[in-house]
Design a protein around this motif. Structure first.
Motif, PDB file in Angstrom:
ATOM      1  N   ASP A 177     -12.342  -9.375  34.368  1.00 28.33           N
ATOM      2  CA  ASP A 177     -12.643  -9.351  35.799  1.00 28.33           C
ATOM      3  C   ASP A 177     -13.690  -8.306  36.180  1.00 28.33           C
ATOM      4  O   ASP A 177     -14.175  -8.306  37.307  1.00 28.33           O
ATOM      5  CB  ASP A 177     -11.367  -9.060  36.600  1.00 28.33           C
ATOM      6  N   ASN A 186     -17.591  -9.512  41.152  1.00 31.38           N
ATOM      7  CA  ASN A 186     -16.272  -9.268  41.731  1.00 31.38           C
ATOM      8  C   ASN A 186     -16.195  -7.986  42.563  1.00 31.38           C
ATOM      9  O   ASN A 186     -15.217  -7.780  43.272  1.00 31.38           O
ATOM     10  CB  ASN A 186     -15.205  -9.201  40.635  1.00 31.38           C
ATOM     11  N   LEU A 228     -11.164 -11.611  44.756  1.00 34.60           N
ATOM     12  CA  LEU A 228     -10.590 -11.258  43.455  1.00 34.60           C
ATOM     13  C   LEU A 228      -9.107 -10.941  43.598  1.00 34.60           C
ATOM     14  O   LEU A 228      -8.274 -11.457  42.844  1.00 34.60           O
ATOM     15  CB  LEU A 228     -11.329 -10.060  42.854  1.00 34.60           C
TER      16      LEU A 228
END
Length: 77
Positions: free
Chosen positions: A54, A59, A69
């Motif tokens: 991630d 993000n 996110l």
């Protein structure tokens, strides 16, 4: 959720207008230490697990991206 993320960001650095900024990572506004702090706070506050996968600029470039996110990880997707 967005308000809490803004609060966390403001605690990290209150000199930035997070509401309008859309390139927090790409423009180097947040550094690696800021991101470590941010990820830790988001994980703790929202009971999620932000992983290495991630940790991409998309993000974290804006509050909207961070909100998306957190929502995605909160829903287990």
């Amino acid at each position: 959720m967005k308000e809490k993320i803004l609060e966390i960001l403001d605690d990290i650095n209150s000199d930035i207008d997070y509401e309008t900024e859309t390139a927090l990572i790409d423009d180097g506004i947040l550094d690696s230490f800021d991101i470590v702090s941010l990820v830790s706070e988001l994980n703790s506050c929202f009971d999620i697990n932000i992983t290495v996968v991630d940790l991409v600029p998309d993000n974290f470039n804006s509050v909207s991206a961070m909100t998306a996110l957190v929502e995605r990880l909160s829903n287990g997707n």
